[in-house]
Design a protein around this motif. Sequence first.
Motif, PDB file in Angstrom:
ATOM      1  N   VAL A 271       0.861  -1.180   0.000  1.00 20.27           N
ATOM      2  CA  VAL A 271       0.000   0.000   0.000  1.00 20.27           C
ATOM      3  C   VAL A 271       0.900   1.233   0.000  1.00 20.27           C
ATOM      4  O   VAL A 271       1.816   1.344   0.826  1.00 20.27           O
ATOM      5  N   LEU A 272       0.672   2.119  -0.953  1.00 24.85           N
ATOM      6  CA  LEU A 272       1.386   3.390  -1.009  1.00 24.85           C
ATOM      7  C   LEU A 272       0.408   4.506  -0.646  1.00 24.85           C
ATOM      8  O   LEU A 272      -0.676   4.602  -1.229  1.00 24.85           O
ATOM      9  N   ILE A 273       0.787   5.310   0.335  1.00 25.52           N
ATOM     10  CA  ILE A 273      -0.066   6.407   0.805  1.00 25.52           C
ATOM     11  C   ILE A 273       0.638   7.732   0.515  1.00 25.52           C
ATOM     12  O   ILE A 273       1.776   7.938   0.942  1.00 25.52           O
ATOM     13  N   TYR A 274      -0.045   8.579  -0.224  1.00 26.57           N
ATOM     14  CA  TYR A 274       0.505   9.907  -0.521  1.00 26.57           C
ATOM     15  C   TYR A 274      -0.445  10.971   0.023  1.00 26.57           C
ATOM     16  O   TYR A 274      -1.637  10.974  -0.293  1.00 26.57           O
ATOM     17  N   ILE A 275       0.109  11.869   0.867  1.00 25.11           N
ATOM     18  CA  ILE A 275      -0.676  12.951   1.466  1.00 25.11           C
ATOM     19  C   ILE A 275      -0.095  14.281   0.978  1.00 25.11           C
ATOM     20  O   ILE A 275       1.112  14.506   1.061  1.00 25.11           O
ATOM     21  N   ARG A 276      -0.966  15.127   0.455  1.00 30.78           N
ATOM     22  CA  ARG A 276      -0.550  16.444  -0.054  1.00 30.78           C
ATOM     23  C   ARG A 276      -1.330  17.520   0.702  1.00 30.78           C
ATOM     24  O   ARG A 276      -2.554  17.506   0.732  1.00 30.78           O
ATOM     25  N   LEU A 277      -0.593  18.420   1.329  1.00 31.56           N
ATOM     26  CA  LEU A 277      -1.191  19.586   1.976  1.00 31.56           C
ATOM     27  C   LEU A 277      -0.954  20.779   1.063  1.00 31.56           C
ATOM     28  O   LEU A 277       0.193  21.168   0.815  1.00 31.56           O
ATOM     29  N   VAL A 278      -2.033  21.359   0.533  1.00 32.12           N
ATOM     30  CA  VAL A 278      -1.944  22.427  -0.456  1.00 32.12           C
ATOM     31  C   VAL A 278      -2.328  23.754   0.202  1.00 32.12           C
ATOM     32  O   VAL A 278      -3.413  23.871   0.794  1.00 32.12           O
ATOM     33  N   PHE A 279      -1.438  24.737   0.110  1.00 32.70           N
ATOM     34  CA  PHE A 279      -1.680  26.071   0.672  1.00 32.70           C
ATOM     35  C   PHE A 279      -1.812  27.059  -0.490  1.00 32.70           C
ATOM     36  O   PHE A 279      -0.896  27.212  -1.290  1.00 32.70           O
ATOM     37  N   LYS A 280      -2.984  27.716  -0.575  1.00 27.01           N
ATOM     38  CA  LYS A 280      -3.278  28.571  -1.721  1.00 27.01           C
ATOM     39  C   LYS A 280      -3.619  30.002  -1.290  1.00 27.01           C
ATOM     40  O   LYS A 280      -3.976  30.268  -0.141  1.00 27.01           O
ATOM     41  N   ASN A 281      -3.507  30.898  -2.272  1.00 23.89           N
ATOM     42  CA  ASN A 281      -3.905  32.302  -2.094  1.00 23.89           C
ATOM     43  C   ASN A 281      -3.197  32.948  -0.900  1.00 23.89           C
ATOM     44  O   ASN A 281      -3.823  33.599  -0.058  1.00 23.89           O
ATOM     45  N   LEU A 282      -1.898  32.705  -0.807  1.00 21.51           N
ATOM     46  CA  LEU A 282      -1.123  33.234   0.313  1.00 21.51           C
ATOM     47  C   LEU A 282      -0.616  34.648   0.018  1.00 21.51           C
ATOM     48  O   LEU A 282      -0.360  35.011  -1.132  1.00 21.51           O
ATOM     49  N   THR A 283      -0.439  35.436   1.107  1.00 21.23           N
ATOM     50  CA  THR A 283       0.202  36.742   0.942  1.00 21.23           C
ATOM     51  C   THR A 283       1.711  36.577   0.799  1.00 21.23           C
ATOM     52  O   THR A 283       2.376  37.425   0.204  1.00 21.23           O
ATOM     53  N   ARG A 284       2.226  35.495   1.330  1.00 21.86           N
ATOM     54  CA  ARG A 284       3.640  35.184   1.124  1.00 21.86           C
ATOM     55  C   ARG A 284       3.812  33.669   1.119  1.00 21.86           C
ATOM     56  O   ARG A 284       3.093  32.952   1.824  1.00 21.86           O
ATOM     57  N   VAL A 285       4.748  33.193   0.327  1.00 17.75           N
ATOM     58  CA  VAL A 285       5.055  31.765   0.239  1.00 17.75           C
ATOM     59  C   VAL A 285       6.368  31.524   0.974  1.00 17.75           C
ATOM     60  O   VAL A 285       7.393  32.131   0.629  1.00 17.75           O
TER      61      VAL A 285
END
Length: 521
Positions: A271-285
Amino acid sequence: MFFSSSSPVPNETLVLSVTQTLLSARLTNLTDSVKVLNFTYEKISDTSYVIKFTFNISSVSMTQNPDLRNDTYKQVESIINNALNTLLNEAGAEPFEPQSSSFTSSGNQVNGDMTYHFQDGDTKTPAAFLNELKAQSTPITGSAVVQTKMVFSSTSSIPSKNLVLNSTETLLSARRTNLTDSVKVLNFTYEKISDTSYAVIFLFSVNNISILENPDLRNNTYNQVASIVNNAVSKSSKNQVNGDMMYSFKDEDTKTPAAFLNEITPVLGNVLIYIRLVFKNLTRVPSEADVLNAANALLDAKIRRARDLVTQKLSDPVSIQDVKYQQIDNKSYIISFGFQIGNVTISKDIQLRNETYNLIQKTINNLLNTILNVKGAPEFVFPFSNYTLNGTEIVANSEYVFVEGETKWTPSGFLFAILNISGLSTVTTPAAQTEPPVHVVLRPTVQAQNTTTGGNSTWILGIIIPCSIVIILIPCWILLCDEVIGSQVRNRYGKVSLGQFQQVRAAQMSNSNWRPDLQEV
């Protein structure tokens, strides 16, 4: 009665059966004084055989003087010859006669022997007997209906009814063309015997079978059917053979229906588990270094660092990659995690595989709570991941999007640090709730791409109520924005056209600092 022929002689069973058939039909034509005591078969060679009859005749007239009993002997010979013609010849046919006879007498009893010889080409023969013999030894074309019961015993749980029937249908659909036109599968059914055994029952029809008319002589027919459906213990009618076949298979057997078992047997995979946390519309990256420093400082090494694979349970995944950072554009970035679980039982049965997906989802939920939720807080029930099966490998993909907003939720130390460096929170520590923390929008990847029917349709409610998190799916967000913008436009400008509304909407949506008042909504 001696029979000689240029062809192989009939077997004992056939000869005795034909004889009994004729006697049963014709004994009533004999006088009460004549009785058939016995008849036997003797094979002399491959082309000759003998039938011996023993008769008893009562009430025979004879003189006192044994030397004067020739007339009695002739009388006895005539009675026996007539009896044999009555029993074995066709009505109205020219009677056959003995080639030799001998008689003796003792007291008031006569003992005699009569001998007949018949061979191919003779005109005077026991025609009824020979015709019946030929009829019963000549095969007719018939059919066979055979039920086969295949019993499978295992030390593990048995597959479900749907899996067995679907696998059977799959194999039959692919292989029916390999059968001859005379063989048909009429039906197949599933029977659960116990928690560790089950049976698959087939009903076959076999046409164009050579069947002897005599049911007692059908061993060759049964062997013929057995060669088609492997083994039979049969009952028969005039032109149809009925059979039942039983197969038993165990785990350790070497001779099995391998294709069928391969179709239903679970396999060990990963079993391969991939978790992606996506941060959008930021004032700064934030920079990659800032994100990875937060991960290294605040996440357990089991989560943030790749490790050697070891034997583990579904609840104990192993990270297969270090925490990864990927910038999408000047306002968005992604933090990725990768995990693997080895030696997972993967079934082709969708019901059993869904159970595996549910177990994997519990593991993913634990991982996400460890990464995102403050320790000791009530656990979240996150949206069901997307699952795909690639041979012996299950891939689970989870994606969650974070945007600016308001909530009373207290994130984990890691998430809090990430939100802080991403400009989504001005609070310096998780405990110092002097200002409202961020609003987090969690959403899975596109649900329509799921390859499993599993999932929790109440995940939105499950997160909103215990965790006070506002969960918004993208289509709902768009509709909500339209409703809020429409309300504000009407309050400010009154009734407007669709084109005017779209202009205001575009202008407001392009403003990154603009957002509706969610509390009022």
